[in-house]
Scaffold this motif. Sequence first.
Motif, mmCIF file in Angstrom:
data_model
loop_
_atom_site.group_PDB
_atom_site.id
_atom_site.type_symbol
_atom_site.label_atom_id
_atom_site.label_comp_id
_atom_site.label_asym_id
_atom_site.label_seq_id
_atom_site.Cartn_x
_atom_site.Cartn_y
_atom_site.Cartn_z
ATOM 1 N N GLY A 104 0.897 -1.111 0.095
ATOM 2 C CA GLY A 104 -0.063 -0.041 -0.122
ATOM 3 C C GLY A 104 0.686 1.124 -0.188
ATOM 4 N N ASP A 105 1.821 1.286 0.771
ATOM 5 C CA ASP A 105 2.832 2.457 0.951
ATOM 6 C C ASP A 105 3.590 2.649 -0.658
ATOM 7 N N ALA A 106 3.709 1.614 -1.265
ATOM 8 C CA ALA A 106 4.463 1.371 -2.482
ATOM 9 C C ALA A 106 3.587 2.356 -3.594
ATOM 10 N N LEU A 107 2.355 1.623 -3.409
ATOM 11 C CA LEU A 107 1.292 2.330 -4.462
ATOM 12 C C LEU A 107 0.805 3.654 -4.202
ATOM 13 N N ARG A 108 1.011 3.921 -2.940
ATOM 14 C CA ARG A 108 0.828 5.438 -2.423
ATOM 15 C C ARG A 108 1.964 6.209 -2.999
ATOM 16 N N GLY A 109 3.238 5.694 -3.108
ATOM 17 C CA GLY A 109 4.263 6.271 -3.589
ATOM 18 C C GLY A 109 4.393 6.626 -5.081
ATOM 19 N N CYS A 110 3.679 5.567 -5.881
ATOM 20 C CA CYS A 110 3.274 5.678 -7.200
ATOM 21 C C CYS A 110 2.609 7.146 -7.570
ATOM 22 N N TRP A 111 1.458 7.311 -6.442
ATOM 23 C CA TRP A 111 0.345 8.239 -6.601
ATOM 24 C C TRP A 111 1.410 9.521 -6.387
ATOM 25 N N HIS A 112 2.231 9.485 -5.373
ATOM 26 C CA HIS A 112 3.161 10.510 -5.223
ATOM 27 C C HIS A 112 4.171 11.135 -6.346
ATOM 28 N N PRO B 247 1.503 24.558 -1.609
ATOM 29 C CA PRO B 247 0.249 23.834 -1.236
ATOM 30 C C PRO B 247 0.567 23.223 -0.100
ATOM 31 N N GLY B 248 -0.281 22.869 1.213
ATOM 32 C CA GLY B 248 -0.137 22.590 2.451
ATOM 33 C C GLY B 248 -0.559 21.280 2.268
ATOM 34 N N SER B 249 -1.579 20.795 1.233
ATOM 35 C CA SER B 249 -2.122 19.805 1.154
ATOM 36 C C SER B 249 -1.318 18.586 0.383
ATOM 37 N N THR B 250 -0.193 19.060 -0.197
ATOM 38 C CA THR B 250 0.706 17.853 -0.890
ATOM 39 C C THR B 250 1.651 17.109 0.098
ATOM 40 N N HIS B 251 1.577 15.954 0.017
ATOM 41 C CA HIS B 251 2.535 15.312 0.880
ATOM 42 C C HIS B 251 3.817 15.375 0.802
#
Length: 182
Positions: A60-68, A112-116
């Motif tokens: 899940g972290d890796a997939l979230r990393g792809c989104w980032h 932007p403050g919402s960006t990870h």
Amino acid sequence: MDAPQALWRLRLGSAFRTVLACTIVGCTTLYGPEHVRSLLTFPAFSYVTSVLIVSDATLGDALRGCWHVFCASIQVMLPSVLALWIIGPTRFSNVGLAAMAVALCSFLIALPGSTHLMAKRIAFGQTVIVYVGTVIQGDDTDVLMHPIHVASSCALGALASVLAMLFPYPHLAYREASISKS
């Protein structure tokens, strides 16, 4: 299993997945099809991206990393293509202009403050590579393809991270579920 041994195994598994992700990047950049290798002109950034994403990560972290990586690439591609198109790559031989462009793009990324935070880290790296590459290449810089090469190199690192997380060893889900039942 005692706590130090469990921590050691966790770190060993993380190191194994990092090595696997870097091996995927290396094999792709060295032995991949020519049309793929032509897009991957910054393999060092692929390695950095894969290490940032896969270290101590789950699938899940890796997939979230792809989104980032996707968000970071959008944040960098639009302003850098626009700046390279308006200003022109030949004017970036002036290092001061390139430094000012990096500072302005970095401000737009950090605003932007919402960006990870992970997306911001990746975007900062992409920004520096785009403008430093433009200073080095000068007039030979393609306004559209240069940022695409940076983004595709970054995307390879994200893809390698996901593939490394899909590799079933050393954490087989079946094995972990059967241990927790006991």
